[in-house]
Design an enzyme around this catalytic site. Structure first.
Site, short mmCIF file in Angstrom:
data_model
loop_
_atom_site.label_atom_id
_atom_site.label_comp_id
_atom_site.label_asym_id
_atom_site.label_seq_id
_atom_site.Cartn_x
_atom_site.Cartn_y
_atom_site.Cartn_z
N TYR A 1 0.84 -1.21 0.00
CA TYR A 1 0.00 0.00 0.00
C TYR A 1 0.87 1.26 0.00
O TYR A 1 0.65 2.19 -0.77
CB TYR A 1 -0.91 -0.04 1.23
CG TYR A 1 -1.96 1.04 1.29
CD1 TYR A 1 -3.11 0.96 0.51
CD2 TYR A 1 -1.82 2.15 2.13
CE1 TYR A 1 -4.09 1.95 0.57
CE2 TYR A 1 -2.78 3.13 2.20
CZ TYR A 1 -3.92 3.04 1.42
OH TYR A 1 -4.88 4.01 1.49
N LYS B 1 1.08 4.10 -2.92
CA LYS B 1 0.71 5.48 -2.63
C LYS B 1 1.88 6.43 -2.88
O LYS B 1 1.69 7.57 -3.30
CB LYS B 1 0.20 5.60 -1.19
CG LYS B 1 -1.14 4.87 -0.97
CD LYS B 1 -2.25 5.47 -1.83
CE LYS B 1 -3.63 4.94 -1.51
NZ LYS B 1 -4.69 5.57 -2.36
#
Lengths: 79, 246
Positions: B154, B158
Protein backbone atom coordinates in the site's frame (compact mmCIF):
# COMPACT_ATOMS: atom_id res chain seq x y z
CA UNK A 1 -2.61 8.66 -54.49
CA UNK A 2 0.50 10.37 -53.10
CA UNK A 3 -1.07 13.80 -53.55
CA UNK A 4 -4.19 12.57 -51.90
CA UNK A 5 -2.17 11.45 -48.88
CA UNK A 6 -0.43 14.82 -48.74
CA UNK A 7 -3.81 16.57 -48.75
CA UNK A 8 -5.10 14.36 -45.96
CA UNK A 9 -1.91 14.85 -43.93
CA UNK A 10 -2.21 18.60 -44.47
CA UNK A 11 -5.79 18.59 -43.17
CA UNK A 12 -4.78 16.68 -40.04
CA UNK A 13 -1.80 19.00 -39.46
CA UNK A 14 -3.97 22.11 -39.82
CA UNK A 15 -6.56 20.78 -37.42
CA UNK A 16 -4.08 19.58 -34.80
CA UNK A 17 -1.57 22.45 -34.91
CA UNK A 18 -4.06 25.20 -35.65
CA UNK A 19 -2.19 26.46 -38.72
CA UNK A 20 -3.42 27.58 -42.18
CA UNK A 21 -3.21 25.25 -45.20
CA UNK A 22 -0.99 27.78 -46.96
CA UNK A 23 1.67 27.41 -44.27
CA UNK A 24 1.97 23.66 -44.77
CA UNK A 25 4.37 22.36 -47.42
CA UNK A 26 6.23 19.07 -47.83
CA UNK A 27 9.31 20.60 -46.26
CA UNK A 28 7.55 22.14 -43.25
CA UNK A 29 9.17 20.99 -40.03
CA UNK A 30 6.50 20.32 -37.39
CA UNK A 31 8.52 21.88 -34.58
CA UNK A 32 10.69 24.50 -36.26
CA UNK A 33 8.20 25.76 -38.86
CA UNK A 34 4.76 24.91 -37.54
CA UNK A 35 5.34 25.69 -33.87
CA UNK A 36 4.60 22.24 -32.49
CA UNK A 37 5.90 21.18 -29.08
CA UNK A 38 6.49 17.59 -27.93
CA UNK A 39 2.87 17.16 -26.80
CA UNK A 40 1.61 18.46 -30.16
CA UNK A 41 3.76 15.90 -31.94
CA UNK A 42 2.22 13.10 -29.89
CA UNK A 43 -1.28 14.38 -30.63
CA UNK A 44 -0.41 14.69 -34.30
CA UNK A 45 0.90 11.15 -34.50
CA UNK A 46 -2.25 9.86 -32.78
CA UNK A 47 -4.34 11.80 -35.28
CA UNK A 48 -2.37 10.26 -38.19
CA UNK A 49 -2.93 6.81 -36.69
CA UNK A 50 -6.64 7.48 -36.54
CA UNK A 51 -6.94 9.07 -39.99
CA UNK A 52 -4.97 6.37 -41.82
CA UNK A 53 -5.84 3.42 -39.52
CA UNK A 54 -2.18 2.62 -38.97
CA UNK A 55 0.05 2.07 -35.96
CA UNK A 56 3.12 4.32 -35.69
CA UNK A 57 5.63 2.91 -33.17
CA UNK A 58 7.49 5.36 -30.90
CA UNK A 59 10.89 4.74 -32.49
CA UNK A 60 9.47 5.74 -35.88
CA UNK A 61 7.93 8.92 -34.50
CA UNK A 62 11.35 10.48 -33.94
CA UNK A 63 12.08 10.16 -37.67
CA UNK A 64 9.01 12.13 -38.67
CA UNK A 65 10.34 15.68 -38.56
CA UNK A 66 8.59 17.19 -41.58
CA UNK A 67 5.26 16.93 -43.35
CA UNK A 68 7.09 15.16 -46.21
CA UNK A 69 8.55 12.60 -43.78
CA UNK A 70 5.03 11.84 -42.54
CA UNK A 71 3.64 11.54 -46.09
CA UNK A 72 6.45 9.16 -47.12
CA UNK A 73 6.07 7.09 -43.97
CA UNK A 74 2.29 6.81 -44.30
CA UNK A 75 2.64 5.87 -47.98
CA UNK A 76 5.02 3.05 -47.04
CA UNK A 77 2.58 1.80 -44.39
CA UNK A 78 -0.59 1.75 -46.45
CA UNK A 79 0.91 0.78 -49.81
CA UNK B 1 -21.63 26.95 -7.67
CA UNK B 2 -17.97 26.73 -8.54
CA UNK B 3 -18.15 23.56 -10.63
CA UNK B 4 -21.33 24.28 -12.60
CA UNK B 5 -21.27 22.63 -16.00
CA UNK B 6 -18.15 20.58 -15.22
CA UNK B 7 -18.05 16.83 -15.65
CA UNK B 8 -16.13 14.90 -13.01
CA UNK B 9 -15.14 11.24 -12.86
CA UNK B 10 -14.44 9.69 -9.46
CA UNK B 11 -13.09 6.16 -9.06
CA UNK B 12 -13.87 4.14 -5.95
CA UNK B 13 -17.04 6.19 -5.58
CA UNK B 14 -19.22 3.55 -3.93
CA UNK B 15 -18.26 4.35 -0.33
CA UNK B 16 -15.86 6.04 2.05
CA UNK B 17 -13.71 8.90 0.83
CA UNK B 18 -14.70 8.37 -2.84
CA UNK B 19 -18.40 8.62 -2.05
CA UNK B 20 -17.84 11.80 -0.03
CA UNK B 21 -15.81 13.26 -2.91
CA UNK B 22 -18.55 12.44 -5.45
CA UNK B 23 -21.18 14.05 -3.19
CA UNK B 24 -19.13 17.16 -2.56
CA UNK B 25 -18.27 17.67 -6.25
CA UNK B 26 -21.98 17.30 -7.07
CA UNK B 27 -22.82 19.79 -4.32
CA UNK B 28 -20.44 22.21 -6.04
CA UNK B 29 -22.43 21.77 -9.28
CA UNK B 30 -20.45 19.09 -11.16
CA UNK B 31 -22.07 16.20 -13.01
CA UNK B 32 -20.39 13.16 -11.54
CA UNK B 33 -19.52 9.84 -13.14
CA UNK B 34 -19.39 7.54 -10.11
CA UNK B 35 -17.09 4.62 -10.87
CA UNK B 36 -16.86 1.47 -8.76
CA UNK B 37 -15.96 -2.15 -9.32
CA UNK B 38 -19.66 -2.96 -9.44
CA UNK B 39 -22.09 -0.53 -11.03
CA UNK B 40 -24.76 -1.43 -8.46
CA UNK B 41 -22.48 -0.23 -5.64
CA UNK B 42 -21.82 3.09 -7.33
CA UNK B 43 -25.57 3.45 -7.81
CA UNK B 44 -25.96 4.04 -4.04
CA UNK B 45 -23.83 7.17 -4.36
CA UNK B 46 -25.67 8.23 -7.52
CA UNK B 47 -29.02 8.01 -5.72
CA UNK B 48 -27.70 10.18 -2.88
CA UNK B 49 -26.63 12.79 -5.46
CA UNK B 50 -29.94 12.64 -7.33
CA UNK B 51 -31.80 12.99 -4.03
CA UNK B 52 -30.04 16.30 -3.36
CA UNK B 53 -30.91 17.55 -6.83
CA UNK B 54 -27.56 16.82 -8.44
CA UNK B 55 -26.67 14.93 -11.60
CA UNK B 56 -24.70 11.68 -11.59
CA UNK B 57 -24.42 8.31 -13.27
CA UNK B 58 -22.99 4.98 -12.09
CA UNK B 59 -20.36 2.94 -13.92
CA UNK B 60 -18.87 -0.46 -13.17
CA UNK B 61 -15.16 -0.69 -14.00
CA UNK B 62 -12.06 -2.67 -13.13
CA UNK B 63 -9.58 0.24 -13.10
CA UNK B 64 -6.64 -2.13 -13.37
CA UNK B 65 -7.77 -3.39 -16.80
CA UNK B 66 -7.13 -1.26 -19.88
CA UNK B 67 -10.17 -2.48 -21.81
CA UNK B 68 -12.47 -1.88 -18.88
CA UNK B 69 -11.13 1.64 -18.31
CA UNK B 70 -11.38 2.54 -21.99
CA UNK B 71 -14.92 1.19 -22.30
CA UNK B 72 -16.03 2.99 -19.14
CA UNK B 73 -14.64 6.37 -20.17
CA UNK B 74 -16.06 5.98 -23.68
CA UNK B 75 -19.47 5.44 -22.07
CA UNK B 76 -18.98 8.47 -19.81
CA UNK B 77 -18.02 10.63 -22.80
CA UNK B 78 -21.14 9.62 -24.68
CA UNK B 79 -23.50 9.86 -21.65
CA UNK B 80 -22.22 13.03 -20.00
CA UNK B 81 -19.29 14.36 -22.04
CA UNK B 82 -15.53 14.25 -21.55
CA UNK B 83 -14.56 14.80 -17.89
CA UNK B 84 -12.70 18.01 -17.03
CA UNK B 85 -12.06 16.62 -13.54
CA UNK B 86 -10.65 13.19 -12.69
CA UNK B 87 -10.27 11.95 -9.14
CA UNK B 88 -8.18 8.79 -8.85
CA UNK B 89 -9.44 7.54 -5.54
CA UNK B 90 -9.93 3.79 -6.02
CA UNK B 91 -7.73 1.92 -3.61
CA UNK B 92 -7.48 -1.39 -1.79
CA UNK B 93 -5.37 -2.77 1.03
CA UNK B 94 -3.87 -6.23 1.54
CA UNK B 95 -2.06 -5.54 4.80
CA UNK B 96 0.46 -7.97 6.19
CA UNK B 97 4.09 -7.97 7.21
CA UNK B 98 6.41 -8.41 4.26
CA UNK B 99 7.62 -11.83 5.38
CA UNK B 100 4.04 -13.03 5.00
CA UNK B 101 3.11 -10.92 1.97
CA UNK B 102 2.15 -12.99 -1.07
CA UNK B 103 3.08 -11.90 -4.60
CA UNK B 104 -0.63 -11.52 -5.24
CA UNK B 105 -1.03 -9.16 -2.28
CA UNK B 106 1.60 -6.95 -3.82
CA UNK B 107 0.35 -7.20 -7.40
CA UNK B 108 -3.32 -6.57 -6.65
CA UNK B 109 -2.64 -3.47 -4.57
CA UNK B 110 -0.26 -2.04 -7.17
CA UNK B 111 -2.71 -2.87 -9.99
CA UNK B 112 -5.68 -1.07 -8.46
CA UNK B 113 -3.98 1.80 -6.64
CA UNK B 114 -1.20 2.75 -9.06
CA UNK B 115 -1.83 1.16 -12.46
CA UNK B 116 -5.50 2.12 -12.16
CA UNK B 117 -4.61 5.77 -11.66
CA UNK B 118 -2.23 5.67 -14.62
CA UNK B 119 -4.82 4.07 -16.92
CA UNK B 120 -7.57 6.54 -15.94
CA UNK B 121 -5.20 9.49 -16.29
CA UNK B 122 -4.05 8.34 -19.72
CA UNK B 123 -7.59 7.90 -20.98
CA UNK B 124 -8.81 11.37 -19.92
CA UNK B 125 -5.81 13.41 -21.02
CA UNK B 126 -6.50 13.47 -24.75
CA UNK B 127 -9.77 15.35 -24.36
CA UNK B 128 -8.34 17.52 -21.58
CA UNK B 129 -5.42 18.50 -23.83
CA UNK B 130 -7.83 19.48 -26.60
CA UNK B 131 -9.97 21.44 -24.17
CA UNK B 132 -6.86 23.15 -22.74
CA UNK B 133 -8.16 22.50 -19.24
CA UNK B 134 -8.27 19.68 -16.77
CA UNK B 135 -7.92 18.84 -13.10
CA UNK B 136 -6.47 15.53 -12.05
CA UNK B 137 -6.50 14.76 -8.34
CA UNK B 138 -4.83 11.65 -6.97
CA UNK B 139 -5.74 10.35 -3.53
CA UNK B 140 -2.53 9.14 -1.98
CA UNK B 141 -1.95 8.64 1.77
CA UNK B 142 0.33 9.75 4.58
CA UNK B 143 1.49 6.12 4.44
CA UNK B 144 2.94 6.87 0.98
CA UNK B 145 4.98 9.69 2.51
CA UNK B 146 5.93 8.14 5.85
CA UNK B 147 5.55 4.37 5.44
CA UNK B 148 3.78 1.95 7.77
CA UNK B 149 4.68 -1.50 9.01
CA UNK B 150 2.46 -4.11 7.40
CA UNK B 151 1.68 -1.92 4.42
CA UNK B 152 4.70 -2.30 2.11
CA UNK B 153 2.43 -2.79 -0.90
CA UNK B 154 0.00 0.00 0.00
CA UNK B 155 2.78 2.44 0.95
CA UNK B 156 4.68 1.73 -2.28
CA UNK B 157 1.55 2.22 -4.40
CA UNK B 158 0.71 5.48 -2.63
CA UNK B 159 4.29 6.77 -2.94
CA UNK B 160 4.05 5.80 -6.61
CA UNK B 161 0.99 8.02 -6.90
CA UNK B 162 3.06 10.95 -5.66
CA UNK B 163 5.56 10.35 -8.49
CA UNK B 164 2.72 10.00 -10.98
CA UNK B 165 1.29 13.30 -9.72
CA UNK B 166 4.61 15.11 -10.21
CA UNK B 167 5.20 13.68 -13.69
CA UNK B 168 1.64 14.41 -14.81
CA UNK B 169 1.91 17.98 -13.54
CA UNK B 170 5.10 18.55 -15.54
CA UNK B 171 3.94 16.74 -18.67
CA UNK B 172 0.52 18.35 -19.02
CA UNK B 173 1.00 21.77 -17.44
CA UNK B 174 1.53 23.36 -20.84
CA UNK B 175 -2.03 22.38 -21.75
CA UNK B 176 -3.65 23.98 -18.74
CA UNK B 177 -4.05 20.69 -16.93
CA UNK B 178 -3.17 20.60 -13.25
CA UNK B 179 -2.42 17.49 -11.23
CA UNK B 180 -2.30 17.47 -7.45
CA UNK B 181 -2.55 14.85 -4.74
CA UNK B 182 -4.26 14.68 -1.38
CA UNK B 183 -2.66 12.59 1.36
CA UNK B 184 -5.28 11.71 3.96
CA UNK B 185 -4.28 10.66 7.44
CA UNK B 186 -6.49 8.45 9.57
CA UNK B 187 -10.00 8.72 8.12
CA UNK B 188 -13.03 6.85 9.50
CA UNK B 189 -14.12 4.59 6.63
CA UNK B 190 -14.74 0.89 6.03
CA UNK B 191 -11.03 0.59 5.19
CA UNK B 192 -9.97 1.68 8.67
CA UNK B 193 -13.01 0.26 10.48
CA UNK B 194 -11.37 -3.01 11.44
CA UNK B 195 -8.15 -1.54 12.81
CA UNK B 196 -7.70 -2.06 16.58
CA UNK B 197 -9.51 0.40 18.86
CA UNK B 198 -6.27 1.21 20.72
CA UNK B 199 -4.67 2.30 17.46
CA UNK B 200 -7.55 4.70 16.83
CA UNK B 201 -7.22 6.09 20.35
CA UNK B 202 -3.50 6.51 19.79
CA UNK B 203 -4.18 8.49 16.61
CA UNK B 204 -6.71 10.64 18.42
CA UNK B 205 -4.14 11.39 21.10
CA UNK B 206 -1.26 12.16 18.72
CA UNK B 207 -3.11 14.32 16.21
CA UNK B 208 -3.02 17.97 17.30
CA UNK B 209 -6.61 18.36 16.13
CA UNK B 210 -7.58 15.57 18.53
CA UNK B 211 -9.87 13.53 16.32
CA UNK B 212 -9.93 11.11 13.42
CA UNK B 213 -10.74 12.55 10.02
CA UNK B 214 -14.06 12.20 8.23
CA UNK B 215 -14.42 11.48 4.49
CA UNK B 216 -15.86 15.01 4.15
CA UNK B 217 -12.60 16.48 5.47
CA UNK B 218 -10.89 15.02 2.41
CA UNK B 219 -13.72 15.68 -0.04
CA UNK B 220 -13.75 19.41 0.55
CA UNK B 221 -10.03 19.68 -0.16
CA UNK B 222 -10.57 17.74 -3.41
CA UNK B 223 -13.36 20.13 -4.42
CA UNK B 224 -11.03 23.04 -3.75
CA UNK B 225 -8.37 21.45 -6.00
CA UNK B 226 -11.01 20.92 -8.71
CA UNK B 227 -12.20 24.51 -8.50
CA UNK B 228 -11.00 27.89 -9.79
CA UNK B 229 -9.27 28.71 -6.50
CA UNK B 230 -6.58 26.12 -7.18
CA UNK B 231 -5.90 27.24 -10.77
CA UNK B 232 -2.25 28.09 -10.17
CA UNK B 233 -1.39 24.99 -8.12
CA UNK B 234 0.09 21.90 -9.65
CA UNK B 235 2.30 18.99 -8.61
CA UNK B 236 1.45 19.48 -4.93
CA UNK B 237 0.68 16.94 -2.25
CA UNK B 238 -1.70 18.27 0.38
CA UNK B 239 -1.57 16.36 3.64
CA UNK B 240 -4.94 16.32 5.38
CA UNK B 241 -4.34 14.45 8.62
CA UNK B 242 -5.29 16.68 11.53
CA UNK B 243 -1.59 17.30 12.09
CA UNK B 244 -0.88 13.64 12.82
CA UNK B 245 2.44 13.58 10.96
CA UNK B 246 3.77 16.86 12.32
Amino acid sequence: MADDIFERVKKVVCAELDVQEGEVTESSNFIADLGADSLDVVELVMAFEEEFKIDIPDDEVTKLATVGDAVEYIKSKIA
Amino acid sequence: MILNGKIAAVTGASRGIGQAIALDLARAGAQVACIATKEANAQTTVEMILAMGGMAKAYGCDVSQTESVEATFAAIASDLGAPAILVNNAGITRDTLMLRMKDDDWDQVMATNLRGAFLCTRVVTKAMMKAREGRIINITSIVGLHGAAGQANYAASKAGLVGLTLATAKELGARGITCNAVAPGFIETDMTHDLPQEMKEQVQKSAPLGRLGSPEDIAQVVTFLAGPGAGYMTGQVLTVDGGLTL
